[in-house]
Write an enzyme that holds these catalytic residues in place. Sequence first.
Site, PDB file in Angstrom:
ATOM      1  CB  CYS A  37      52.863  52.688  40.811  1.00 27.14           C
ATOM      2  SG  CYS A  37      51.588  53.001  42.027  1.00 27.14           S
ATOM      3  CB  CYS A 107      48.228  58.339  45.659  1.00 27.30           C
ATOM      4  SG  CYS A 107      49.681  58.068  44.644  1.00 27.30           S
TER       5      CYS A 107
END
Lengths: 137, 198
Positions: A37, A107
């Site tokens: 990302c 994440c």
Amino acid sequence: MAYSEKVIDHYQNPRNVGTLDPNDPSVGTGLVGAPECGDVMRLQLRINPDSGVIEDAKFKTFGCGSAIASSSFATEMIKGKTVDEAYEIKNTTIVKELNLPPVKIHCSVLAEDAIKAAIEDYKKKQESVAHAEPVAQ
Amino acid sequence: MTDHFCRFGIDRTFAVDRDRLERRFHEMQSASHPDRHVTSEMGRREQALAESSDINAAYRTLRESIPRAKHLVELYGFPISEQKSVPPSLLMTVMEAQEKIAELEMARDRLVKEKIMHELLAIVEELEGQRETIDAERERLARKWDLGMHTGDPALLSAEEKETLGRMAQLLSERAYLETLRLSVSAARHGKPAFIQH
């Protein structure tokens, strides 16, 4: 996608945002990125060289809410821990605490990688400090 | 992992004939479109609906060059998410640009804002240069791959094929950082705070 309350709290009131002097030998800096990302995260630790305890932690993350919350939570969690204890932290702890959905697990991996990178940077610095010191005659 | 190339009956190449792809999409979509199955039994209707949404997803992936390239390398076992060896200088420059954007949001004085914007644009220009270099290498690798005949089985890839696809995966991940930054910069230029959602 719905974020958990804890993620929203850390996203809206991130803890320990900031910068420590990267040239300070007692500061370790970890800079990592999420290749899928494109999020970037910098995590810095100030470590007491005598006790090995993490006395301060700061971060800056540019990315989605989960990446910000993961790093904010990570800084809160590692303050007061020793370097060795912090190195053992697994991303799954962050996933559980923040209740991250499967698509956001990367994440938490990013936060784990950042902690490890910061500790490795600190250790490398300490080694070079030790080498630079004149040998006692 | 679903092979979208296989689903559309086309070769696993980085470049595709978009007109052919579109024609194929319409053919497949009209065969499975849920409207054709209103009178069918419940199970068949649900199946048509699922098929139709699979075809849409496959088409979205294959239509654009970046998602298509990601899909191709992933089919051969090179997921972008595993590309950890990003050049540290790239991460540092991206971080620096992001910090400038954050400063810009905080700054109140017009002259200060202009100065930060100026610095930001200088970094962006440098990164655009890097993107061009990345894209040039990507295109070269793609042409090389597309000219050859390749196995469909990841286990049978030659060392050279592995090198091409591995490098491609790395370039795609480097590009992702530049792409995310581009969104933040564009938001900053319009005076909006960047709100990133993937």
